[in-house]
Design a protein around this motif. Sequence first.
Motif, short mmCIF file in Angstrom:
data_model
loop_
_atom_site.label_atom_id
_atom_site.label_comp_id
_atom_site.label_asym_id
_atom_site.label_seq_id
_atom_site.Cartn_x
_atom_site.Cartn_y
_atom_site.Cartn_z
N GLU A 145 55.76 92.52 15.97
CA GLU A 145 54.38 92.90 16.25
C GLU A 145 53.47 91.68 16.39
OE1 GLU A 145 53.10 95.65 13.28
OE2 GLU A 145 54.57 97.20 13.85
N ILE A 146 54.04 90.49 16.25
CA ILE A 146 53.26 89.26 16.40
C ILE A 146 52.87 89.09 17.87
CG2 ILE A 146 53.34 86.74 16.24
CD1 ILE A 146 55.31 87.07 13.91
N LYS A 147 51.60 88.84 18.11
CA LYS A 147 51.09 88.76 19.48
C LYS A 147 50.65 87.34 19.88
CE LYS A 147 51.41 93.24 19.99
NZ LYS A 147 52.48 93.82 20.86
N SER A 148 50.43 86.47 18.90
CA SER A 148 49.96 85.12 19.22
C SER A 148 50.46 84.13 18.18
CB SER A 148 48.43 85.09 19.24
OG SER A 148 47.90 85.31 17.95
N GLU A 151 49.03 84.26 14.70
CA GLU A 151 49.54 85.27 13.78
C GLU A 151 50.80 84.81 13.04
OE1 GLU A 151 49.87 89.21 15.52
OE2 GLU A 151 48.16 88.81 16.81
N LYS A 153 50.62 82.55 10.87
CA LYS A 153 50.12 82.08 9.57
C LYS A 153 50.81 82.84 8.44
CE LYS A 153 45.89 81.03 7.03
NZ LYS A 153 44.42 81.00 7.06
N LYS A 155 53.92 83.04 7.99
CA LYS A 155 55.23 83.55 8.41
C LYS A 155 56.32 82.47 8.31
CE LYS A 155 53.37 87.47 9.82
NZ LYS A 155 53.59 88.75 9.11
#
Length: 337
Positions: A145-148, A151, A153, A155
Amino acid sequence: MKKNLIMSFVLSTLLVTVLSGCGAASKSTTGTADDTKAPAATTTTKSEKSTTLRIGYQKYGTVNFLKANGELDKALKEKGITIQWTEFPGGPQLLEAMNVGSIDVGHTGEAPPIFAQAAGTPLVYLGHEPASPASEAILIPEKSEIKSVAELKGKKVALNKGSNVHYLLVKQLEKAGLKYEDIQVVFLPPADARAAFEKGSVDAWVIWDPFFSAAETSAKAKILADGKDTVANHEFYLATRNYAENNKETVKIVLDQLAKVDTWSKDHPKELAETLSPQLGIDVPSLERAAKRRAYGIQPIDDALINEQQKIADTFFKLGLIPKEIKVKDAVLPATK
């Protein structure tokens, strides 16, 4: 006195053990014969020319193509020189072998020579390929679900420590307004990183071709960001300073043969993929995809290139990724500038 003798024996044993394990993970080939051990480290005196050329290569790249077609072996055999080919999982491992004297020549991306130079490896730059920014990327699983990049951060992000993609990650985080410390970096070689990526043990994987294209093809990985508009991603040809200074004719033959392979490879991506697929154990579609998005053409080391490498070195030093400041120009022979 007895205590000192025991301690000396223990330290000597540990040193032998460490040195013996330096090349254990590499795969060595001489001609067409395979061996599980890397070539033994040897010392060449300053005035001595070598009758053996030990080349380190990775899974993919122009050197890999050169090994497959056998033309360099033929050209050097006429000069009384034999080649020992040794495969490595990545540039950092290859340059570790160069540092301990196990190989003479090899190829890596931009970052490994900087880490190696900072560690004291006596390497010199011989030449490079044009920029191929689309040949490396930050990948995420198909259902992520990560889009950019922002995001990422907090992880977990996997990569091969000291490899070319290390700089890609740093620059992409900077572009997204994140600090290097904002993510959890997991250092893994390509095979282990692929396994962790597929299991969901990491949230993203920063990787280069052909592992990159193979993950797209077989694991349905998605590109979160690649190197375009962020990094250059050059491939470099490197040698030990001693070998380059004392075997100039051999080095010239190597570069000339690389240039010939490059010329052919640029116009024959499918044939190239079909040739390398059995050797690399990677499917033809993945290799063809990788071949089409890289650039070709051996180029000399010039001031502009040195400056680009220096920027990477300065960035790594500021982040504490290398222990000391280095001058990239110190690793360039005057004749190659």
